[in-house]
Design a protein around this motif. Structure first.
Motif, short mmCIF file in Angstrom:
data_model
loop_
_atom_site.label_atom_id
_atom_site.label_comp_id
_atom_site.label_asym_id
_atom_site.label_seq_id
_atom_site.Cartn_x
_atom_site.Cartn_y
_atom_site.Cartn_z
N GLU A 52 -16.51 -0.42 -4.56
CA GLU A 52 -15.36 -1.02 -5.24
C GLU A 52 -14.22 -0.01 -5.44
OE1 GLU A 52 -16.72 -2.80 -8.82
OE2 GLU A 52 -17.94 -4.34 -7.80
N ASN A 53 -13.95 0.75 -4.41
CA ASN A 53 -12.77 1.60 -4.37
C ASN A 53 -11.84 1.11 -3.26
OD1 ASN A 53 -13.14 3.90 -6.34
ND2 ASN A 53 -15.05 4.06 -5.19
N ILE A 54 -10.57 1.45 -3.38
CA ILE A 54 -9.58 1.05 -2.38
C ILE A 54 -9.31 2.25 -1.48
CG2 ILE A 54 -7.23 0.26 -2.00
CD1 ILE A 54 -7.34 -1.16 -4.67
N VAL A 55 -9.29 2.00 -0.18
CA VAL A 55 -9.04 3.05 0.80
C VAL A 55 -8.00 2.54 1.80
CG1 VAL A 55 -10.85 2.33 2.38
CG2 VAL A 55 -10.14 4.71 2.35
N ASP A 56 -7.15 3.45 2.26
CA ASP A 56 -6.07 3.13 3.20
C ASP A 56 -6.52 3.57 4.59
OD1 ASP A 56 -3.75 2.38 4.31
OD2 ASP A 56 -2.45 3.73 3.19
N VAL A 57 -6.75 2.60 5.50
CA VAL A 57 -7.31 2.88 6.82
C VAL A 57 -6.31 2.44 7.88
CG1 VAL A 57 -9.22 2.45 8.41
CG2 VAL A 57 -9.64 2.53 5.95
N ASP A 58 -5.87 3.38 8.70
CA ASP A 58 -5.04 3.09 9.88
C ASP A 58 -5.87 3.40 11.12
OD1 ASP A 58 -3.01 2.56 8.11
OD2 ASP A 58 -2.04 4.51 8.36
N PHE A 59 -5.91 2.46 12.07
CA PHE A 59 -6.71 2.68 13.27
C PHE A 59 -6.06 1.98 14.46
CE2 PHE A 59 -8.19 -1.20 11.39
CZ PHE A 59 -8.61 -2.01 12.43
N GLY B 35 -16.44 -2.55 3.86
CA GLY B 35 -16.94 -3.22 2.66
C GLY B 35 -18.40 -2.92 2.36
N ARG B 36 -19.17 -2.46 3.34
CA ARG B 36 -20.57 -2.12 3.07
C ARG B 36 -20.82 -0.61 3.12
NH1 ARG B 36 -21.55 -4.90 8.43
NH2 ARG B 36 -21.66 -3.25 10.00
N THR B 37 -19.75 0.19 3.01
CA THR B 37 -19.86 1.65 3.02
C THR B 37 -19.18 2.21 1.78
OG1 THR B 37 -19.70 1.56 5.45
CG2 THR B 37 -19.48 3.73 4.41
N ASN B 38 -19.80 3.23 1.17
CA ASN B 38 -19.20 3.89 0.02
C ASN B 38 -18.01 4.74 0.46
OD1 ASN B 38 -21.11 2.74 -1.64
ND2 ASN B 38 -22.48 4.50 -1.55
N MET C 199 -8.12 -1.54 2.13
CA MET C 199 -9.40 -2.25 2.19
C MET C 199 -10.26 -1.82 1.01
SD MET C 199 -10.16 -1.89 6.27
CE MET C 199 -8.86 -2.27 7.47
N LEU C 200 -11.23 -2.68 0.67
CA LEU C 200 -12.13 -2.45 -0.46
C LEU C 200 -13.46 -1.92 0.07
CD1 LEU C 200 -12.23 -2.81 -3.56
CD2 LEU C 200 -13.37 -5.00 -3.14
N THR C 201 -13.93 -0.79 -0.49
CA THR C 201 -15.18 -0.17 -0.05
C THR C 201 -16.37 -0.81 -0.75
OG1 THR C 201 -15.07 1.54 -1.75
CG2 THR C 201 -13.92 1.97 0.32
N GLN D 84 -17.15 7.86 -0.33
CA GLN D 84 -17.32 9.27 0.00
C GLN D 84 -17.65 9.50 1.47
OE1 GLN D 84 -16.47 11.67 -1.93
NE2 GLN D 84 -17.01 13.27 -0.47
N PRO D 85 -18.62 8.78 2.07
CA PRO D 85 -18.83 8.95 3.51
C PRO D 85 -17.62 8.57 4.35
CG PRO D 85 -20.70 7.84 2.49
CD PRO D 85 -19.61 7.89 1.47
N ILE D 86 -16.86 7.58 3.89
CA ILE D 86 -15.67 7.18 4.65
C ILE D 86 -14.67 8.31 4.73
CG2 ILE D 86 -13.72 5.58 4.69
CD1 ILE D 86 -15.52 3.52 3.36
N LEU D 87 -14.48 9.04 3.63
CA LEU D 87 -13.49 10.11 3.59
C LEU D 87 -13.99 11.39 4.23
CD1 LEU D 87 -12.12 9.65 -0.05
CD2 LEU D 87 -11.13 8.83 2.08
N THR D 88 -15.29 11.55 4.44
CA THR D 88 -15.83 12.83 4.93
C THR D 88 -16.40 12.70 6.33
OG1 THR D 88 -17.89 12.35 3.73
CG2 THR D 88 -16.24 13.69 2.61
N GLY D 89 -17.68 12.37 6.46
CA GLY D 89 -18.33 12.54 7.75
C GLY D 89 -18.78 11.28 8.45
N ALA D 90 -18.37 10.11 8.01
CA ALA D 90 -18.86 8.87 8.62
C ALA D 90 -17.84 8.23 9.57
CB ALA D 90 -19.24 7.86 7.53
#
Length: 384
Positions: free
Chosen positions: A152-159, A205-208, A147-149, A210-216
């Protein structure tokens, strides 16, 4: 020309034989005759229903038995994890609770019993499969997980999404989760999967990054949960999302090492900032305390100097007044007081130039020598 096979026919013989002999013979006892069985059954029914099948009583009895059997077919059982959905000519009319229930027999009413208490799970971004050599294996599905943050970075999210059939609203015949689940959604799992993936992409898509990888993580799970439930309710799907759980949130495999280096550098920077802040929190109060102490000491010295100066000025003015009244006496008194202060702490020898004999030395009694002097440990040691 008629003939009977029991007499052997034109080929002779005494048994059931054809033109080529006796023919195949079935082993064991002979099977009963079908006509004989039907005849016996009719005789028994005539004994039960006098007059036979063609009579009015027989027809009424058969119809009554058929009606009783048809009415009894309306009983049905709902299991503890199910809920009955009653349809009358295909239209939803109500629900039934677990246990033994009754509905008008088919084709007037029918009942569907979906499971409403079982919690189901759908994994998005991964697939589970059986590997004959390794057993259960998990395969990553990049088209679902990448997914695109917001930056504009790509992150791999499994849920994973946990869901169940929505409970019925109390006293409502319209907002019934089981009925909506059965009739408003053709493919529930496919619908939930599409809604979950869409909601996750919107939140990511509306989150940066860094928060996705850490504490959000918790905030993302709550936001996706609320968005999914709102969307499914707008569809009147009868589905209740119980939990959204993030399994893995990582950068793409090609750049994961670089992201880890950046994350480690940011952690070091944050640690150094915390240490600097702790040092500042310790040093600044000490400096402020020292400054306050110096300021208070200066204020005390100022007050003491001012008071002493005022005292000296008042004393001088008082002496000046006395001097102006009697200059000679005041001058002599000042001289004597000054000499007293000067000679108070020293050995004195008085010489009178006008005296005769003994070189003008005036003998006197040193009264101070007769007073006992305080003994100190150092003086006692020297005496010993």
């Amino acid at each position: 020309m008629s003939w009977k096979n029991q007499s052997g026919g034109p080929w002779g013989g005494g048994g059931p034989r054809g033109p080529w002999g006796n023919g195949p013979q079935s082993p064991g006892p002979n099977s009963p005759d079908l006509e004989d069985l039907i005849r016996r059954g009719q005789d028994k029914l005539r004994g039960v229903m006098p007059g036979g099948f063609g009579s009015a009583k027989g027809v009424i009895a058969i119809v009554a038995v058929a009606v009783v059997v048809w009415l009894l077919s309306g009983f049905y059982r709902v299991q503890p994890d199910e809920q009955g959905v009653v349809l009358r000519f295909g239209k939803f009319v109500g629900t039934s609770n677990p246990g033994l229930n009754y509905h008008l027999p088919y084709p007037i009413e029918t009942v569907l019993t979906p499971q409403v208490t079982r919690v189901n799970r759908i994994d998005i971004g991964t697939r589970s499969g059986d590997d004959p050599r390794r057993g259960a294996a998990v395969r990553n599905v990049a088209e679902e997980s990448q997914m695109l943050t917001g930056d504009e970075n790509i992150v791999d999210v499994d849920f994973a999404v946990f869901w169940m059939v929505k409970p019925a609203a109390p006293g409502s015949t319209e907002d019934v989760g089981a009925a909506n689940y059965l009739f408003n959604v053709q493919n529930p799992e496919g619908t939930i999967k599409a809604v979950a993936e869409s909601a996750m992409r919107e939140v990511i898509g509306r989150t940066n990054i860094q928060p996705i990888l850490t504490g959000a993580r918790q905030n993302i799970e709550n936001a996706v949960h609320e968005l999914m439930q709102r969307t499914l309710d707008s569809y009147q799907s009868g589905i209740l999302v119980t939990q959204v759980q993030l399994q893995k949130v990582d950068p793409p495999q090609q750049v994961i090492d670089a992201f880890r280096d950046v994350q480690a550098a940011r952690a070091d920077a944050e640690r150094l900032q915390n240490e600097a802040q702790a040092y500042a929190n310790r040093v600044v109060p000490e400096a402020r305390g020292e400054a306050a102490r110096i300021t208070q000491g200066a204020e005390g010295y100022k007050e003491r100097a001012i008071i002493e100066a005022r005292g000296q000025a008042a004393r001088f003015l008082s002496v000046l007044g006395e001097y102006q009244k009697a200059p000679d006496v005041t001058r002599q008194r000042l001289y004597l007081e000054t000499m007293e202060r000067v000679f108070a702490g020293m050995d004195k020898v008085v010489i009178d130039p006008a005296a005769s004999g003994q070189s003008g030395v005036v003998p006197y009694l040193p009264l101070g020598a007769l007073e006992p002097r305080p003994t100190t440990p150092a003086a006692q040691g020297a005496a010993r």
